[in-house]
Design a protein around this motif. Structure first.
Motif, PDB file in Angstrom:
ATOM      1  N   ALA A 228       0.811  -1.214   0.000  1.00 13.85           N
ATOM      2  CA  ALA A 228       0.000   0.000   0.000  1.00 13.85           C
ATOM      3  C   ALA A 228       0.846   1.266   0.000  1.00 13.85           C
ATOM      4  O   ALA A 228       0.462   2.281  -0.586  1.00 13.85           O
ATOM      5  N   GLU A 229       2.006   1.218   0.631  1.00  9.81           N
ATOM      6  CA  GLU A 229       2.835   2.420   0.785  1.00  9.81           C
ATOM      7  C   GLU A 229       3.834   2.623  -0.348  1.00  9.81           C
ATOM      8  O   GLU A 229       4.223   3.761  -0.622  1.00  9.81           O
ATOM      9  N   THR A 230       4.246   1.560  -1.011  1.00 13.62           N
ATOM     10  CA  THR A 230       5.379   1.679  -1.934  1.00 13.62           C
ATOM     11  C   THR A 230       5.048   1.392  -3.384  1.00 13.62           C
ATOM     12  O   THR A 230       5.917   1.508  -4.243  1.00 13.62           O
ATOM     13  N   THR A 231       3.811   1.018  -3.693  1.00 13.22           N
ATOM     14  CA  THR A 231       3.456   0.711  -5.075  1.00 13.22           C
ATOM     15  C   THR A 231       2.235   1.523  -5.498  1.00 13.22           C
ATOM     16  O   THR A 231       1.506   2.069  -4.666  1.00 13.22           O
ATOM     17  N   ASP A 232       2.031   1.586  -6.793  1.00  8.58           N
ATOM     18  CA  ASP A 232       0.838   2.223  -7.354  1.00  8.58           C
ATOM     19  C   ASP A 232      -0.279   1.180  -7.344  1.00  8.58           C
ATOM     20  O   ASP A 232      -0.529   0.507  -8.341  1.00  8.58           O
ATOM     21  N   VAL A 233      -0.928   1.035  -6.198  1.00  4.28           N
ATOM     22  CA  VAL A 233      -1.908  -0.032  -6.022  1.00  4.28           C
ATOM     23  C   VAL A 233      -3.301   0.489  -6.380  1.00  4.28           C
ATOM     24  O   VAL A 233      -3.722   1.549  -5.927  1.00  4.28           O
ATOM     25  N   VAL A 234      -3.991  -0.258  -7.234  1.00  2.58           N
ATOM     26  CA  VAL A 234      -5.260   0.216  -7.786  1.00  2.58           C
ATOM     27  C   VAL A 234      -6.478  -0.492  -7.199  1.00  2.58           C
ATOM     28  O   VAL A 234      -7.618  -0.112  -7.499  1.00  2.58           O
ATOM     29  N   GLY A 235      -6.263  -1.500  -6.379  1.00  7.74           N
ATOM     30  CA  GLY A 235      -7.391  -2.205  -5.789  1.00  7.74           C
ATOM     31  C   GLY A 235      -6.939  -3.161  -4.714  1.00  7.74           C
ATOM     32  O   GLY A 235      -5.772  -3.581  -4.669  1.00  7.74           O
ATOM     33  N   PHE A 236      -7.885  -3.516  -3.832  1.00  7.89           N
ATOM     34  CA  PHE A 236      -7.590  -4.390  -2.694  1.00  7.89           C
ATOM     35  C   PHE A 236      -8.805  -5.253  -2.421  1.00  7.89           C
ATOM     36  O   PHE A 236      -9.956  -4.819  -2.578  1.00  7.89           O
ATOM     37  N   ASP A 237      -8.556  -6.483  -2.011  1.00  9.30           N
ATOM     38  CA  ASP A 237      -9.672  -7.296  -1.506  1.00  9.30           C
ATOM     39  C   ASP A 237      -9.191  -8.192  -0.385  1.00  9.30           C
ATOM     40  O   ASP A 237      -7.992  -8.472  -0.238  1.00  9.30           O
ATOM     41  N   VAL A 238     -10.146  -8.638   0.420  1.00  9.90           N
ATOM     42  CA  VAL A 238      -9.904  -9.689   1.402  1.00  9.90           C
ATOM     43  C   VAL A 238     -11.079 -10.656   1.287  1.00  9.90           C
ATOM     44  O   VAL A 238     -12.237 -10.252   1.337  1.00  9.90           O
ATOM     45  N   VAL A 239     -10.758 -11.937   1.081  1.00 11.07           N
ATOM     46  CA  VAL A 239     -11.764 -12.921   0.684  1.00 11.07           C
ATOM     47  C   VAL A 239     -11.636 -14.213   1.492  1.00 11.07           C
ATOM     48  O   VAL A 239     -10.701 -14.390   2.265  1.00 11.07           O
ATOM     49  N   GLU A 240     -12.601 -15.111   1.247  1.00 11.34           N
ATOM     50  CA  GLU A 240     -12.641 -16.455   1.827  1.00 11.34           C
ATOM     51  C   GLU A 240     -12.876 -16.465   3.336  1.00 11.34           C
ATOM     52  O   GLU A 240     -12.530 -17.442   4.015  1.00 11.34           O
ATOM     53  N   VAL A 241     -13.484 -15.415   3.854  1.00 12.53           N
ATOM     54  CA  VAL A 241     -13.888 -15.386   5.266  1.00 12.53           C
ATOM     55  C   VAL A 241     -15.267 -16.023   5.379  1.00 12.53           C
ATOM     56  O   VAL A 241     -16.166 -15.729   4.583  1.00 12.53           O
ATOM     57  N   ASN A 242     -15.445 -16.887   6.374  1.00 12.17           N
ATOM     58  CA  ASN A 242     -16.785 -17.413   6.649  1.00 12.17           C
ATOM     59  C   ASN A 242     -17.129 -17.201   8.122  1.00 12.17           C
ATOM     60  O   ASN A 242     -16.427 -16.482   8.846  1.00 12.17           O
ATOM     61  N   ASP A 243     -18.208 -17.823   8.554  1.00 13.46           N
ATOM     62  CA  ASP A 243     -18.711 -17.599   9.918  1.00 13.46           C
ATOM     63  C   ASP A 243     -18.475 -18.803  10.819  1.00 13.46           C
ATOM     64  O   ASP A 243     -19.170 -18.969  11.818  1.00 13.46           O
ATOM     65  N   ARG A 244     -17.468 -19.626  10.522  1.00 15.22           N
ATOM     66  CA  ARG A 244     -17.275 -20.887  11.241  1.00 15.22           C
ATOM     67  C   ARG A 244     -16.212 -20.805  12.328  1.00 15.22           C
ATOM     68  O   ARG A 244     -15.586 -21.799  12.670  1.00 15.22           O
ATOM     69  N   ASP A 245     -15.963 -19.613  12.853  1.00 17.75           N
ATOM     70  CA  ASP A 245     -15.116 -19.471  14.030  1.00 17.75           C
ATOM     71  C   ASP A 245     -15.733 -18.407  14.925  1.00 17.75           C
ATOM     72  O   ASP A 245     -16.891 -18.020  14.741  1.00 17.75           O
ATOM     73  N   ASP A 246     -15.009 -17.935  15.885  1.00 18.41           N
ATOM     74  CA  ASP A 246     -15.536 -16.933  16.809  1.00 18.41           C
ATOM     75  C   ASP A 246     -15.142 -15.513  16.409  1.00 18.41           C
ATOM     76  O   ASP A 246     -15.065 -14.619  17.257  1.00 18.41           O
ATOM     77  N   GLY A 247     -14.897 -15.314  15.139  1.00 19.89           N
ATOM     78  CA  GLY A 247     -14.576 -13.987  14.643  1.00 19.89           C
ATOM     79  C   GLY A 247     -13.104 -13.750  14.370  1.00 19.89           C
ATOM     80  O   GLY A 247     -12.728 -12.646  13.963  1.00 19.89           O
ATOM     81  N   GLN A 248     -12.272 -14.777  14.558  1.00 20.86           N
ATOM     82  CA  GLN A 248     -10.835 -14.569  14.350  1.00 20.86           C
ATOM     83  C   GLN A 248     -10.526 -14.167  12.906  1.00 20.86           C
ATOM     84  O   GLN A 248      -9.778 -13.211  12.651  1.00 20.86           O
ATOM     85  N   ALA A 249     -11.082 -14.899  11.937  1.00 23.58           N
ATOM     86  CA  ALA A 249     -10.801 -14.606  10.533  1.00 23.58           C
ATOM     87  C   ALA A 249     -11.376 -13.252  10.128  1.00 23.58           C
ATOM     88  O   ALA A 249     -10.712 -12.461   9.450  1.00 23.58           O
ATOM     89  N   ALA A 250     -12.599 -12.981  10.549  1.00 25.17           N
ATOM     90  CA  ALA A 250     -13.240 -11.713  10.190  1.00 25.17           C
ATOM     91  C   ALA A 250     -12.518 -10.532  10.815  1.00 25.17           C
ATOM     92  O   ALA A 250     -12.348  -9.482  10.185  1.00 25.17           O
ATOM     93  N   SER A 251     -12.088 -10.682  12.055  1.00 25.60           N
ATOM     94  CA  SER A 251     -11.366  -9.610  12.728  1.00 25.60           C
ATOM     95  C   SER A 251     -10.046  -9.315  12.021  1.00 25.60           C
ATOM     96  O   SER A 251      -9.686  -8.148  11.798  1.00 25.60           O
ATOM     97  N   LEU A 252      -9.326 -10.370  11.648  1.00 26.32           N
ATOM     98  CA  LEU A 252      -8.071 -10.180  10.924  1.00 26.32           C
ATOM     99  C   LEU A 252      -8.332  -9.508   9.578  1.00 26.32           C
ATOM    100  O   LEU A 252      -7.611  -8.587   9.187  1.00 26.32           O
ATOM    101  N   ALA A 253      -9.369  -9.941   8.881  1.00 28.65           N
ATOM    102  CA  ALA A 253      -9.694  -9.358   7.582  1.00 28.65           C
ATOM    103  C   ALA A 253     -10.001  -7.868   7.702  1.00 28.65           C
ATOM    104  O   ALA A 253      -9.501  -7.046   6.919  1.00 28.65           O
ATOM    105  N   GLY A 254     -10.815  -7.509   8.688  1.00 27.84           N
ATOM    106  CA  GLY A 254     -11.159  -6.106   8.875  1.00 27.84           C
ATOM    107  C   GLY A 254      -9.956  -5.257   9.235  1.00 27.84           C
ATOM    108  O   GLY A 254      -9.814  -4.115   8.776  1.00 27.84           O
TER     109      GLY A 254
END
Length: 269
Positions: A228-254
């Motif tokens: 994000a800081e050193t390149t000309d970045v034109v888009g971002f995504d975070v994917v493959e999160v589901n609801d099968r834990d206590d929020g660990q994956a979603a919290s990291l993604a956010g």
């Protein structure tokens, strides 16, 4: 709404788009809940970021909401591409929340980067998976129809055919043990995709296809910051999160989305 993403669309520098596609997810489905889970577990984060001295609510982020998904993945990805293209035409950076990794193809076509940088446990270079040529396991192969180069960080599994494809000059694979020393060193525009299964499942079990011996959250954070800081970045995504834990994956993604925004916004001040 993603917490703090309250800027009017016409004035936004970043636009969050939820893409809850959950058609080809293997082993553990549930990515249809990913965007909502990410928004939910981001509520606890402070608005202020001490490292950059910024407030997320001041970073000109708008939340478009979710693009409702249906069963025809090809039609959905085509429609989603149009939504993301509108974001690009508005001179904003799209921030896609998945949803299965298939949705990345829409954002890559809309942003047309030179280099695709991906944090992922899997190579995703298959021609098809279970007879499906538009599976989440084929996304990087499709991306290479648009981008000139793919850099896959943290990959630790793939079929024999995928590893053979990865050996070609347009693909670079950085194994988990080398990610901490990796630095962006390429010309042109970049698109950054975070498959949450790039993290070791001890940190993010809420994903469809867990793969041990993965990355730590700090290693993923550092990659996001560097790109994000050193390149000309034109888009971002975070994917493959589901609801099968206590929020660990979603919290990291956010948190990784916020790190991207804080880091990229700081380059334009």
């Amino acid at each position: 709404m993603f917490p703090g993403a309250s800027t009017d669309r016409g004035h936004a520098d970043f636009v969050v788009v939820g893409a809850p596609l959950d058609v080809s997810t293997t082993f553990q489905p549930g990515t249809r809940f990913g965007p909502d889970e990410i928004r939910k577990f981001a509520r606890t984060f402070d608005d202020y970021d001490h490292r950059t001295g910024q407030y997320f609510s001041d970073c000109s982020v708008h939340d478009h909401g979710d693009v409702y998904a249906w069963d025809d993945a090809e039609e959905y990805v085509e429609y989603l591409e149009g939504v993301v293209t509108d974001v690009v035409w508005d001179d904003a950076v799209p921030l896609l929340l998945g949803g299965e990794h298939t949705v990345t193809g829409a954002a890559v076509r809309a942003t047309d980067p030179d280099v695709f940088v991906c944090l992922d446990a899997h190579l995703d270079l298959r021609e098809e998976y279970d007879g499906n040529p538009l599976s989440h396991a084929t996304v990087t192969r499709h991306v290479l129809d648009v981008a000139d180069e793919a850099i896959i960080l943290g990959a630790r599994t793939g079929s024999e055919e995928e590893w053979e494809r990865a050996a070609k000059s347009d693909v670079t694979v950085v194994p988990p043990e080398d990610v901490a020393d990796w630095q962006p060193d390429f010309d042109g525009t970049a698109y950054l995709s975070v498959d949450i299964d790039g993290a070791d499942p001890a940190f993010a079990p809420g994903t469809g296809t867990m793969e041990p011996f993965g990355l730590s959250p700090r290693e993923m954070r550092d990659v996001v910051r560097d790109v994000a800081e050193t390149t000309d970045v034109v888009g971002f995504d975070v994917v493959e999160v589901n609801d099968r834990d206590d929020g660990q994956a979603a919290s990291l993604a956010g948190k990784l989305l916020r790190e991207f925004v804080f880091s990229h916004a700081g380059t334009t001040d």
